[in-house]
Design a protein around this motif. Structure first.
Motif, short mmCIF file in Angstrom:
data_model
loop_
_atom_site.label_atom_id
_atom_site.label_comp_id
_atom_site.label_asym_id
_atom_site.label_seq_id
_atom_site.Cartn_x
_atom_site.Cartn_y
_atom_site.Cartn_z
N UNK A 43 0.84 -1.21 0.00
CA UNK A 43 0.00 0.00 0.00
C UNK A 43 0.86 1.26 0.00
N UNK A 44 1.94 1.25 0.79
CA UNK A 44 2.84 2.41 0.83
C UNK A 44 3.49 2.62 -0.54
N UNK A 45 3.97 1.54 -1.14
CA UNK A 45 4.58 1.66 -2.47
C UNK A 45 3.56 2.18 -3.49
N UNK A 46 2.34 1.64 -3.41
CA UNK A 46 1.31 2.02 -4.38
C UNK A 46 0.88 3.47 -4.25
N UNK A 47 0.84 3.98 -3.03
CA UNK A 47 0.40 5.37 -2.84
C UNK A 47 1.55 6.35 -3.04
N UNK A 48 2.80 5.86 -2.97
CA UNK A 48 3.97 6.74 -3.12
C UNK A 48 4.43 6.83 -4.57
N UNK A 49 4.43 5.70 -5.27
CA UNK A 49 4.84 5.68 -6.68
C UNK A 49 3.58 5.38 -7.49
N UNK A 50 2.86 6.43 -7.87
CA UNK A 50 1.54 6.29 -8.49
C UNK A 50 1.55 6.75 -9.94
N UNK A 51 0.85 6.04 -10.83
CA UNK A 51 0.86 6.39 -12.25
C UNK A 51 0.39 7.81 -12.56
N UNK A 52 -0.61 8.30 -11.82
CA UNK A 52 -1.13 9.63 -12.16
C UNK A 52 -0.07 10.71 -12.00
#
Length: 436
Positions: free
Chosen positions: A209-218
């Motif tokens: 979750x941390x990785x996903x919210x920190x390195x995000x495509x948008x």
């Protein structure tokens, strides 16, 4: 002889002081797309994720920020470099090397993930307004959606970008919380370099979750397109592949802007983790639902001041992140279709572009009033982001390596190493989402 000497001292000090102040202002003026991108990364959904990490694991997830900083900086540098060198946004460059239907599929997934995030952020902002002011959450949520949409529609890009840049200062509120809570700094330092946590599904879920919210495509699409906006706004500025003489100054500004913006993002994330570890985790409150829940839980533990600045920070970061979420989806759609794009255009000059912004905001608002569990929605948003990130980052690394796209401004070996490292990390996170 004494008087002239005495009178010269304050004058000299003043000149030096003004010189330092001018240099600080000059540095701040160089910050723009990277700073706003980094600040938007700490949106209410991200705040909830970082708070959950601190509440559940104490200081033992702080090490993730040391891992993500160089990787997210590298991939955002790649994104900005592509926009500044080619004069085209990320989606335009992806269409040039990949089949258009594949790119459109990724764009649709990006739109879905961004819309869910907008809905979650609006819900957190409305709940925070209710906690801080007593105003009922539903009308507050509608107000924030309308206010954000109106600004995007009516304000000229230059003024709008300037407001977004100054709005990043709201993130200092989370650093301020550290001064009103009692922190075990030795334990925090250990959590940065020598963490201790069980290797369970829960811990890996939080890491993902941390990785996903920190390195995000948008964030990739937004920063790349903002560099294109900077080119279009100034008559003297051209894509670097056609104006290589502009490269030293432009690339230096991009490095300063991106490293600074990502540092702001990570410092704020660390502050949120530390403050929730020192309060919620220490008090045994380990489960957090939304960012507004964090603010409410802080009130009896850290005092009214911490509660208020945390609540207002959620509203401020929401106002910052919603335009980035909606705008990145609009850039991705518009560039992939060859539409006229850009916040410098009036709504009637770029109808498709502004239609996507409007649709993303209003559908996000609709999610708030639908019977959808916001936590489950955010989970699926993270899953979608994880799968969009991998092919998008792969495409970025291919583009930045190709001389036919980048001319002499292909990525350096260090940037390639870190960029592919970030891609591998997000690939692992996507796989972990399926396994956990």
């Amino acid at each position: 002889m004494i008087a002239p000497f005495d009178s010269a001292v304050p004058c000299d000090i003043t000149e030096k002081s003004h010189g330092r102040g001018a240099r600080r202002i000059a540095v701040f003026k160089q910050l723009g797309p990277g700073l706003v991108t980094g600040a938007a990364d700490d949106d209410p959904s991200g705040i909830a994720t970082y708070a959950q990490a601190g509440a559940h694991f104490g200081y033992n997830m702080l090490w993730t920020m040391l891992l993500t900083y160089p990787l997210m900086s590298a991939i955002q540098l790649v994104s900005a470099r592509i926009g500044r060198v080619t004069g085209c946004g990320l989606a335009s460059n992806m269409v040039a090397i990949w089949p258009k239907p594949l790119v459109l599929g990724l764009v649709f997934l990006l739109f879905a993930a961004n819309t869910i995030n907008i809905g979650a952020n609006l819900a957190a902002m409305g709940a925070s307004a209710e906690l801080a002011t007593g105003m009922p959450a539903p009308p507050a949520t509608v107000f924030f959606a309308g206010f954000s949409l109106t600004l995007q529609m009516l304000l000229p890009y230059e003024r709008y970008a300037r407001y977004l840049k100054w709005l990043t200062l709201v993130l200092l509120s989370y650093v301020a919380v550290l001064f009103v809570v009692r922190v075990d700094w030795a334990a925090a330092a250990k959590g940065l370099v020598l963490p201790s946590f069980p290797l369970t599904g829960d811990s890996f879920t939080v890491i993902v979750a941390i990785l996903g919210t920190t390195i995000s495509p948008y964030l990739f699409f937004w920063q790349s397109s903002q560099e294109v906006e900077e080119i279009d706004r100034k008559d003297s500025t051209e894509p670097l592949k056609w104006a290589p003489a502009q490269a030293p100054e432009a690339l230096s500004r991009i490095r300063l802007d991106t490293f600074g913006g990502m540092a702001v993002s990570n410092i704020v994330a660390i502050a949120i983790m530390i403050s929730t570890a020192a309060t919620l985790h220490a008090a045994g409150k380990t489960e957090i639902g939304t960012a507004a829940d964090v603010a409410e839980a802080l009130r009896p533990l850290a005092g009214e001041f911490a509660f208020v600045i945390f609540s207002l920070g959620i509203i401020g970061t929401g106002l910052l992140s919603i335009p980035v979420l909606a705008g990145s989806a609009a850039y991705a759609f518009g560039e992939s279709q060859g539409w006229k794009c850009g916040l410098d255009n009036k709504p009637w000059e770029a109808v498709g572009f502004y239609s996507v912004i409007t649709a993303a905001t209003l559908i996000g608002l609709g999610i708030e009033f639908a019977s959808i569990d916001p936590i489950k929605a955010l989970f699926w948003s993270a899953v979608i982001n994880g799968f969009v990130a991998v092919p998008t980052m792969g495409a970025m690394m291919v583009v930045v390596s190709r001389r036919d796209r980048m001319k002499q401004f292909t990525a350096s070996p260090a940037m390639l190493f870190l960029g592919w490292g970030a891609t591998a990390l997000m690939t692992s996170a996507a796989v972990a989402m399926l396994v956990l």
